[in-house]
Design a protein around this motif. Structure first.
Motif, PDB file in Angstrom:
ATOM      1  N   UNK A  80      17.195   8.751  -7.856  1.00  0.00           N
ATOM      2  CA  UNK A  80      16.126   9.166  -7.290  1.00  0.00           C
ATOM      3  C   UNK A  80      15.111   8.560  -7.219  1.00  0.00           C
ATOM      4  N   UNK A  81      14.383   8.851  -5.899  1.00  0.00           N
ATOM      5  CA  UNK A  81      13.509   8.046  -5.354  1.00  0.00           C
ATOM      6  C   UNK A  81      12.258   8.716  -4.889  1.00  0.00           C
ATOM      7  N   UNK A  82      11.550   7.609  -5.140  1.00  0.00           N
ATOM      8  CA  UNK A  82       9.806   8.353  -5.160  1.00  0.00           C
ATOM      9  C   UNK A  82       9.503   7.573  -4.164  1.00  0.00           C
ATOM     10  N   UNK A  83       7.908   8.192  -3.879  1.00  0.00           N
ATOM     11  CA  UNK A  83       7.130   7.333  -3.057  1.00  0.00           C
ATOM     12  C   UNK A  83       5.704   7.075  -3.134  1.00  0.00           C
ATOM     13  N   UNK A  84       5.138   6.426  -2.791  1.00  0.00           N
ATOM     14  CA  UNK A  84       4.104   5.749  -3.353  1.00  0.00           C
ATOM     15  C   UNK A  84       2.676   5.595  -2.556  1.00  0.00           C
ATOM     16  N   UNK A 110       5.430  11.587  -3.956  1.00  0.00           N
ATOM     17  CA  UNK A 110       7.204  12.610  -3.540  1.00  0.00           C
ATOM     18  C   UNK A 110       8.101  12.030  -4.369  1.00  0.00           C
ATOM     19  N   UNK A 111       8.959  12.864  -5.362  1.00  0.00           N
ATOM     20  CA  UNK A 111       9.510  12.548  -5.771  1.00  0.00           C
ATOM     21  C   UNK A 111      10.924  13.273  -5.823  1.00  0.00           C
ATOM     22  N   UNK A 112      12.301  12.899  -5.487  1.00  0.00           N
ATOM     23  CA  UNK A 112      13.361  13.374  -5.116  1.00  0.00           C
ATOM     24  C   UNK A 112      14.329  12.455  -5.558  1.00  0.00           C
ATOM     25  N   UNK A 155       0.544  -1.035   0.355  1.00  0.00           N
ATOM     26  CA  UNK A 155       0.043   0.273   0.266  1.00  0.00           C
ATOM     27  C   UNK A 155       0.863   1.417  -0.118  1.00  0.00           C
ATOM     28  N   UNK A 156       2.058   1.137   0.733  1.00  0.00           N
ATOM     29  CA  UNK A 156       2.989   2.492   0.938  1.00  0.00           C
ATOM     30  C   UNK A 156       4.481   1.608   0.277  1.00  0.00           C
ATOM     31  N   UNK A 157       5.498   2.679  -0.590  1.00  0.00           N
ATOM     32  CA  UNK A 157       6.875   1.472  -0.745  1.00  0.00           C
ATOM     33  C   UNK A 157       7.110   2.802  -1.368  1.00  0.00           C
TER      34      UNK A 157
END
Length: 205
Positions: A127-131, A138-140, A113-115
């Protein structure tokens, strides 16, 4: 209406090709330790020959635009452009690594559900992406200095795209058991494009 599509994915150590033809999807995979991608054309030819595919009837060729290896992106683009020059009816579609991995996760019905999706584009770039609940929240993009300082503290699942990235990410986080590799396979590129073409959510080429 389904289109005839070729998808090529060579951004990791797993080379993959998928061809959707007359509503059937045919796939080939090759684990490529040397990352020279010399088998990619052979994989394409094998699918075409075995399944009596007429390449003149192909509508689209789909490639990965990154983040990922620059060399791999250039090889994919060269193959796509060569086919487009020879067969004028073929159009190129580019999609990103995050969408491919996310489609893979959705298709296999992983219970995430969250990763995070973390991808090393190069030694100096990550690159870090939060789903959360299937939405990009969130993307950085970090540079080499920020990577050295970054310490990721999370109990959430971390997804990456290749073995090399997994080794590097282990140095950044405490909970190393939470890291999983999900390769961005060509089959899921076709699944993603089908949704976009059928429901016309947005222009993609």
């Amino acid at each position: 209406m389904y289109k005839n599509i070729i998808a090529i994915e060579i951004s990791t150590e797993l080379d993959s090709v998928a061809i959707q033809y007359n509503q059937n999807i045919f796939t080939r995979y090759k684990f490529n330790k040397n990352k020279n991608h010399k088998y990619i054309l052979i994989l394409i030819k094998n699918i075409i020959k075995k399944n009596n595919i007429n390449i003149k009837n192909i509508n689209y060729i789909v490639i990965n635009k990154g983040p990922g290896s620059i060399i791999s992106k250039n090889i994919s683009l060269n193959i796509a452009q060569t086919l487009c020059l020879k067969y004028k009816n073929i159009k190129i579609i580019k999609i990103n690594t995050f969408d491919i991995i996310k489609e893979n996760i959705n298709y296999l019905k992983h219970k995430y559900k969250k990763y995070y999706i973390i991808i090393y584009n190069s030694i100096k770039e990550i690159y870090i992406l939060y789903i959360k609940k299937n939405k990009f929240l969130y993307k950085k993009k970090l540079n080499s200095d920020e990577i050295k300082k970054k310490k990721i503290k999370t109990k959430k699942q971390i997804i990456t795209n290749k073995i090399q990235s997994k080794k590097k990410i282990k140095k950044l986080i405490k909970n190393k058991k939470k890291i999983k590799i999900i390769y961005p396979k060509a089959k899921y590129m076709i699944n993603y494009i089908n949704k976009k073409l059928i429901f016309k959510l947005k222009k993609i080429y």
